[in-house]
Design a protein around this motif. Structure first.
Motif, short mmCIF file in Angstrom:
data_model
loop_
_atom_site.label_atom_id
_atom_site.label_comp_id
_atom_site.label_asym_id
_atom_site.label_seq_id
_atom_site.Cartn_x
_atom_site.Cartn_y
_atom_site.Cartn_z
N GLU A 19 10.05 1.19 -2.69
CA GLU A 19 8.86 1.53 -1.91
C GLU A 19 7.61 0.94 -2.55
OE1 GLU A 19 8.67 5.75 -1.39
OE2 GLU A 19 10.67 5.89 -0.50
N GLY A 20 7.79 0.21 -3.66
CA GLY A 20 6.66 -0.39 -4.33
C GLY A 20 5.84 0.58 -5.14
N ARG A 21 6.42 1.71 -5.52
CA ARG A 21 5.71 2.77 -6.26
C ARG A 21 6.19 2.76 -7.71
NH1 ARG A 21 6.72 7.93 -2.55
NH2 ARG A 21 5.64 8.95 -4.31
N GLY A 22 5.77 1.73 -8.43
CA GLY A 22 6.28 1.51 -9.78
C GLY A 22 5.99 2.64 -10.75
N ALA A 23 4.77 3.16 -10.75
CA ALA A 23 4.42 4.23 -11.69
C ALA A 23 5.25 5.48 -11.41
CB ALA A 23 2.93 4.54 -11.60
N ASP A 24 5.40 5.84 -10.14
CA ASP A 24 6.21 7.01 -9.79
C ASP A 24 7.67 6.78 -10.16
OD1 ASP A 24 4.00 8.32 -8.77
OD2 ASP A 24 4.33 7.60 -6.72
N VAL B 25 12.96 -0.63 4.64
CA VAL B 25 12.62 -1.72 3.73
C VAL B 25 12.84 -3.10 4.34
CG1 VAL B 25 14.92 -1.81 2.65
CG2 VAL B 25 12.88 -2.48 1.33
N LEU B 26 13.73 -3.21 5.33
CA LEU B 26 14.01 -4.52 5.92
C LEU B 26 13.31 -4.73 7.26
CD1 LEU B 26 17.83 -5.04 5.19
CD2 LEU B 26 15.92 -6.37 4.28
N HIS B 27 12.53 -3.79 7.71
CA HIS B 27 11.93 -3.91 9.04
C HIS B 27 11.09 -5.18 9.17
CE1 HIS B 27 9.30 -3.14 12.50
NE2 HIS B 27 10.28 -2.36 12.95
N GLY B 28 10.17 -5.38 8.23
CA GLY B 28 9.31 -6.55 8.31
C GLY B 28 10.08 -7.85 8.21
N HIS B 29 11.10 -7.88 7.34
CA HIS B 29 11.87 -9.11 7.18
C HIS B 29 12.70 -9.41 8.43
CE1 HIS B 29 13.77 -12.43 5.18
NE2 HIS B 29 14.97 -11.90 5.37
N LEU C 271 7.77 -4.26 1.02
CA LEU C 271 7.26 -4.69 -0.27
C LEU C 271 6.31 -5.88 -0.14
CD1 LEU C 271 10.60 -4.47 -2.26
CD2 LEU C 271 8.63 -2.94 -2.48
N PRO C 272 5.32 -5.98 -1.02
CA PRO C 272 4.38 -7.10 -0.95
C PRO C 272 5.05 -8.48 -1.01
CG PRO C 272 3.51 -5.39 -2.39
CD PRO C 272 4.92 -4.98 -2.03
N ILE C 273 6.15 -8.59 -1.76
CA ILE C 273 6.81 -9.89 -1.86
C ILE C 273 7.32 -10.35 -0.50
CG2 ILE C 273 9.06 -8.91 -2.51
CD1 ILE C 273 9.52 -11.42 -4.21
N ASN C 274 7.81 -9.43 0.31
CA ASN C 274 8.29 -9.79 1.64
C ASN C 274 7.14 -10.15 2.57
OD1 ASN C 274 10.59 -7.28 0.96
ND2 ASN C 274 11.23 -9.38 1.27
N ALA C 275 6.06 -9.38 2.49
CA ALA C 275 4.90 -9.69 3.33
C ALA C 275 4.36 -11.08 3.01
CB ALA C 275 3.82 -8.63 3.14
N LEU C 276 4.28 -11.42 1.73
CA LEU C 276 3.78 -12.73 1.34
C LEU C 276 4.72 -13.84 1.74
CD1 LEU C 276 2.04 -14.78 -0.22
CD2 LEU C 276 3.24 -14.08 -2.30
N THR C 277 5.98 -13.76 1.31
CA THR C 277 6.90 -14.88 1.51
C THR C 277 7.20 -15.10 2.98
OG1 THR C 277 8.83 -13.46 1.11
CG2 THR C 277 7.90 -14.61 -0.79
#
Length: 426
Positions: free
Chosen positions: A64-69, A230-234, A268-274
């Motif tokens: 979910e991109g929540r690294g600190a949690d 997690v795969l919706h955008g891709h 995730l930001p990597i998917n949005a970017l790529t």
């Protein structure tokens, strides 16, 4: 009484509720469906001492991109782990290595772990898929290694929908399309809502050149998929790409703006970017105008989330965004990149994007030629790396080498040679 998870692994919890929530979370996570994190959270609420529940929650938070949690959840897993439980200790150690930025160490731990505990799916999952620890290893031959990995695990899982879908992708990425499609259909029959299988089916249809069938299947399947998955955008990217190939530009932009670009994609930001960089540039290659404002916004997004080189697959797409937006200062950082699992390739690719943006086709060809034989090291699927294949072909076209461009496609990517989505190659 010892409780077991759905794959037959013994669990340290004595709470049936914790076990049930955990199993449901594992099923959702392996199917790339939304809600796994809530299930794992409920599992540890039912038993705060359930170490693997905390570890699974950490893994879901990572996705979910929540690294600190995720790090906080992993700390709870480590604090509650039983040091005498070899599976539990190794399982948690793999997640800890990954979260601490040691993917090579995590991969080594998983490779050893699955020899003794092959049905520990959440641990095994770390090395599956093109975005896993093997997929992002930066090594030549990583597609064959991924195939060997899932092939070795497959007999341990029987008629399991998740492992079938993982091995089906491995088959697809090594050119065994018919075998991949057969296995994927078996997986989907057992769990039609497995987003991983739907995703990999889309890849198989792409590789088979079945764009109309793939586009129709994906459009129908997506109707029941939570946009927070997690795969919706891709998967939206796959739909947009097929719309582009079909010449349905209005639909392509509608899908991009509702589910792919930053702000629309909830993944995730990597998917949005790529995915956004890829669809923008592939649209340009096909002769579609892409507004400069789109590239500028994407360059800003890349600078925010990937300011320093190190994630090679993201880096080459960030470089493309910076080049098309005219952000030379940002691009220069990547052009001199040395870090990352394929850091030695990021520089030449970045310089090629710079040359392409300036219309300097000779320099672009020189830079791209140095990387084309080892693009698999950059990560991603064959469909994603077609961004580079088509960029290379377009450069050849711009230099007047149309026959060579066609020969290159027939040799390297025959699926694109009949209906090449590059303006002027019809």
């Amino acid at each position: 009484m010892t409780l077991h998870d759905g794959y037959g692994n013994a669990l340290s919890t004595q709470s049936g509720a914790a076990r049930d929530h955990y199993d449901q979370g594992v099923r959702l996570f392996l199917g790339a469906d939304y809600g796994a994190g809530s299930c794992f959270e409920a599992a540890v609420a039912a038993d705060p001492g359930f170490a693997l529940g905390h570890a699974a929650h950490a893994r879901a938070l990572m996705m979910e991109g929540r690294g600190a949690d995720a790090k906080a959840a992993l700390s709870r897993a480590q604090a509650t782990a039983n040091p005498d439980d070899a599976r539990e200790a190794s399982h948690i150690a793999a997640f800890a290595a990954l979260l601490s930025g040691q993917p090579g160490q995590a991969r080594t731990i998983v490779a050893q772990h699955v020899r003794q505990f092959p049905r520990d799916a959440l641990a095994a999952q770390l090395c599956t898929n093109v975005f896993g620890l093997i997929g992002f290893s930066g090594e030549v031959g990583r597609e064959a290694e991924l195939l060997a990995y899932t092939e070795a695990l497959l007999p341990h899982y029987g008629d399991d929908w998740w492992m079938m879908s993982m091995h089906a992708l491995s088959l697809c990425e090594t050119g065994q399309i018919a075998a991949s499609q057969r296995l994927m259909e078996r997986s989907l029959a057992l769990n039609p809502r497995n987003a991983n299988a739907a995703h990999f089916k889309a890849h198989a249809e792409y590789e088979a050149g079945e764009q109309s069938a793939g586009r129709g299947y994906l459009r129908d399947w997506m109707q029941g998929y939570d946009p927070r998955g997690v795969l919706h955008g891709h998967l939206c990217w796959h739909g947009a790409l097929w719309a582009l190939h079909d010449g349905d530009i209005e639909e392509m932009w509608a899908v991009v703006d509702s589910g792919v670009k930053p702000g629309a994609m909830q993944g995730l930001p990597i998917n949005a970017l790529t995915d956004t960089a890829a669809i923008y540039y592939r649209a340009q290659l096909a002769g579609v105008d892409v507004a400069p404002e789109r590239w500028a916004a994407l360059s800003d997004f890349a600078a925010q989330y990937f300011p320093d080189p190190g994630q090679s697959f993201a880096d080459i797409h960030a470089a493309l965004s910076h080049a098309m937006a005219g952000k030379g200062d940002r691009l220069a950082v990547l052009a001199e990149a040395k870090t990352g699992f394929a850091g030695d390739l990021v520089g030449p690719v970045s310089r090629s994007w710079s040359a392409i943006a300036r219309g300097n086709w000779s320099d672009a060809l020189g830079a791209l030629t140095t990387v084309m034989e080892t693009t698999e090291r950059l990560g991603g699927s064959r469909a994603q790396r077609d961004l580079l294949e088509l960029a290379y072909v377009n450069v050849l076209m711009k230099l007047g080498h149309k026959d060579e461009a066609l020969r290159t496609l027939r040799l390297r990517r025959p699926v694109l040679s009949e209906r090449t989505p590059v303006a002027g190659m019809a």
